[in-house]
Each structure stands twice: as C-alpha cells, then as structure tokens.
Design a protein around this motif. Structure first.
Motif, PDB file in Angstrom:
ATOM      1  N   ARG A 219      51.121 -31.103  15.885  1.00  0.00           N
ATOM      2  CA  ARG A 219      50.164 -30.123  15.376  1.00  0.00           C
ATOM      3  C   ARG A 219      48.764 -30.401  15.911  1.00  0.00           C
ATOM      4  NH1 ARG A 219      49.127 -25.078  14.426  1.00  0.00           N
ATOM      5  NH2 ARG A 219      47.293 -24.842  13.074  1.00  0.00           N
ATOM      6  N   ALA A 220      48.402 -31.673  16.028  1.00  0.00           N
ATOM      7  CA  ALA A 220      47.087 -32.039  16.545  1.00  0.00           C
ATOM      8  C   ALA A 220      46.890 -31.534  17.974  1.00  0.00           C
ATOM      9  CB  ALA A 220      46.913 -33.556  16.496  1.00  0.00           C
ATOM     10  N   CYS A 221      47.973 -31.490  18.715  1.00  0.00           N
ATOM     11  CA  CYS A 221      47.891 -31.073  20.127  1.00  0.00           C
ATOM     12  C   CYS A 221      47.539 -29.601  20.290  1.00  0.00           C
ATOM     13  CB  CYS A 221      49.210 -31.367  20.837  1.00  0.00           C
ATOM     14  SG  CYS A 221      49.523 -33.125  21.080  1.00  0.00           S
TER      15      CYS A 221
ATOM     16  N   SER B  96      43.905 -34.694  10.808  1.00  0.00           N
ATOM     17  CA  SER B  96      43.346 -36.046  10.902  1.00  0.00           C
ATOM     18  C   SER B  96      43.167 -36.671   9.526  1.00  0.00           C
ATOM     19  CB  SER B  96      42.023 -36.027  11.665  1.00  0.00           C
ATOM     20  OG  SER B  96      41.038 -35.278  10.979  1.00  0.00           O
TER      21      SER B  96
ATOM     22  N   CYS C  70      45.631 -27.917  17.830  1.00  0.00           N
ATOM     23  CA  CYS C  70      44.469 -27.631  16.977  1.00  0.00           C
ATOM     24  C   CYS C  70      43.173 -27.845  17.743  1.00  0.00           C
ATOM     25  CB  CYS C  70      44.455 -28.557  15.763  1.00  0.00           C
ATOM     26  SG  CYS C  70      45.684 -28.184  14.522  1.00  0.00           S
TER      27      CYS C  70
ATOM     28  N   MET D  96      39.956 -29.735  17.613  1.00  0.00           N
ATOM     29  CA  MET D  96      39.541 -30.953  16.922  1.00  0.00           C
ATOM     30  C   MET D  96      38.162 -31.392  17.390  1.00  0.00           C
ATOM     31  SD  MET D  96      43.084 -33.188  16.790  1.00  0.00           S
ATOM     32  CE  MET D  96      42.667 -33.999  15.248  1.00  0.00           C
TER      33      MET D  96
ATOM     34  N   ASN E 189      37.372 -35.859  14.353  1.00  0.00           N
ATOM     35  CA  ASN E 189      38.775 -35.625  14.023  1.00  0.00           C
ATOM     36  C   ASN E 189      39.690 -36.410  14.957  1.00  0.00           C
ATOM     37  OD1 ASN E 189      38.272 -32.046  13.473  1.00  0.00           O
ATOM     38  ND2 ASN E 189      37.888 -33.771  12.112  1.00  0.00           N
ATOM     39  N   ALA E 190      39.402 -36.332  16.247  1.00  0.00           N
ATOM     40  CA  ALA E 190      40.231 -37.014  17.237  1.00  0.00           C
ATOM     41  C   ALA E 190      40.182 -38.526  17.058  1.00  0.00           C
ATOM     42  CB  ALA E 190      39.775 -36.626  18.646  1.00  0.00           C
TER      43      ALA E 190
ATOM     44  N   SER F 182      44.420 -27.317  10.028  1.00  0.00           N
ATOM     45  CA  SER F 182      43.343 -27.377  11.014  1.00  0.00           C
ATOM     46  C   SER F 182      43.281 -28.790  11.587  1.00  0.00           C
ATOM     47  CB  SER F 182      42.008 -27.044  10.339  1.00  0.00           C
ATOM     48  OG  SER F 182      41.662 -28.076   9.412  1.00  0.00           O
ATOM     49  N   GLY F 183      42.423 -28.976  12.578  1.00  0.00           N
ATOM     50  CA  GLY F 183      42.257 -30.310  13.151  1.00  0.00           C
ATOM     51  C   GLY F 183      41.767 -31.313  12.128  1.00  0.00           C
ATOM     52  N   TRP F 184      40.830 -30.878  11.274  1.00  0.00           N
ATOM     53  CA  TRP F 184      40.327 -31.770  10.230  1.00  0.00           C
ATOM     54  C   TRP F 184      41.430 -32.136   9.243  1.00  0.00           C
ATOM     55  CZ3 TRP F 184      40.161 -30.926   4.926  1.00  0.00           C
ATOM     56  CH2 TRP F 184      39.529 -31.939   4.190  1.00  0.00           C
TER      57      TRP F 184
END
Length: 204
Positions: free
Chosen positions: A187-189, A164, A191, A193, A197-198, A159-161
């Motif tokens: 992966r962050a792109c 990060s 998710c 967030m 998180n960002a 997940s985004g969390w």
C-alpha cells in the motif's frame, strides 16, 4: 459547549493565542463532569495539541472519560485516546483506566472505524504502551490482532500517513505479522508519502 468550541478553535491558531489558555484550563477542570463524550474529546484534543498538560485538568478529564467512552463515536474515541497518549505523564495515574475503557470500546466499535480513526487509535495505544490487565479480558495482543483485521479490511483507503502510523504502532507494540506488513508495504508503494511518512515506514 462554548468552552469546548473555543478550546478546539484556539488549538488551531498560532501561538499568539497562548495568553487565552489560562482562562480556559481552570473552567475545563471544573466543568468536566458536565461534558458529553464529544466535548471531552474536543477539549482533550485541544489541550494536548496546544501542549497544555497541567495535571489537575487531565485528572478531571480522565475521570469523566473513563465513564463516558461508552457514548463516544469512533472518531471521538480515537481523539480522546490520542490526546491522553500525547499528554503522557501529565495525565497522572488515571490514564491506565482511560486506556482500559478505551480498549474495550475499541473492540466493540471496530467495524465502524475509518482509516484515520484506526491509525490514530493504534498510535495512541502504542504511544501509551498499553498493557494487559488482570482485571479485564482485554489483552494488548488481542486488541492489536483485532485492529489488524480491521486495518486489512480498509487498507485500500489508507493514506501514506495512515500506512506509516499503523506500521509504527504495530512495531512499537512488537506485534509483527509478515503477511500484514507485506500488505502495508504494498500500500505504501502506491500512496503519496511525505519524507516523514517514508522515514517512519522505513524505521518500522
């Protein structure tokens, strides 16, 4: 069992339950030697989440955790280490023994870790500032290299969390692999967030 269940539930309530904690902390310290690995995880997590960091209870929990982490499932292992890292200096001088035992169990059980448990335990080791010990073969570099392999295997589930948190932990431990961070960024792109998180990801 009742004590651990009440502590876990109370930690999830608003601060209006604050007056009940003094009635639980002393029994938790005296009963720690009877707790299972799961009960240790639940009580430690509850106390840390609620901000109750009296040294006496953490010393009792640490003594038992050092011995019983071999019986802990990955989720319980990550909860316990998260709690000790969150409690910080209140865990007195016994925390290093908990984290050394935790590192050995983490390496043994890594194939069973979910993305959430992996993110939590990476954060815990980084927050604690896990260091190598001359008395064991477990080094911080080796531990995080193995965590990195497991993270790579299950990254599509992050997940985004989790992205990060893992990114922060690796940078905090100064374990930086360009290929691994490229995969985390990718992966962050994709998710969802939060702003937090960002912000954490950008810092890392």
């Amino acid at each position: 069992q009742n004590l651990t269940s009440i502590s876990w539930a109370l930690a999830r309530l608003p601060k209006s339950g604050e007056r009940l904690w003094p009635m639980l902390i002393e029994p938790a310290a005296s009963l720690a030697n009877s707790f299972s690995a799961q009960q240790l995880a639940n009580v430690s997590w509850a106390l840390a989440r609620a901000g109750h960091c009296q040294t006496l209870v953490w010393e009792a929990l640490a003594a038992e955790a050092s011995r019983k982490l071999t019986q802990a499932a990955p989720a319980e292992l990550s909860m316990t280490l998260w709690a000790f890292a969150h409690a910080g200096t209140s865990t007195s001088g016994k925390a290093p023994a908990v984290f050394l035992a935790g590192a050995q169990e983490t390496l043994r059980k890594l194939p069973e870790f979910t993305s959430t448990s992996l993110a939590n335990i990476a954060w815990a080791f980084a927050k604690h500032g896990f260091e190598s010990s001359e008395s064991t073969s477990t080094s911080a570099a080796m531990l995080f290299s193995k965590i990195q392999v497991r993270a790579g295997d299950i990254m599509p589930y992050f997940s985004g969390w989790e992205v990060s948190t893992v990114s922060w932990a690796f940078v905090a431990m100064q374990v930086i692999d360009e290929v691994f961070f490229t995969r985390l960024a990718a992966r962050a792109c994709v998710c969802i967030m939060t702003l937090q998180n960002a912000s954490t990801m950008a810092w890392a």
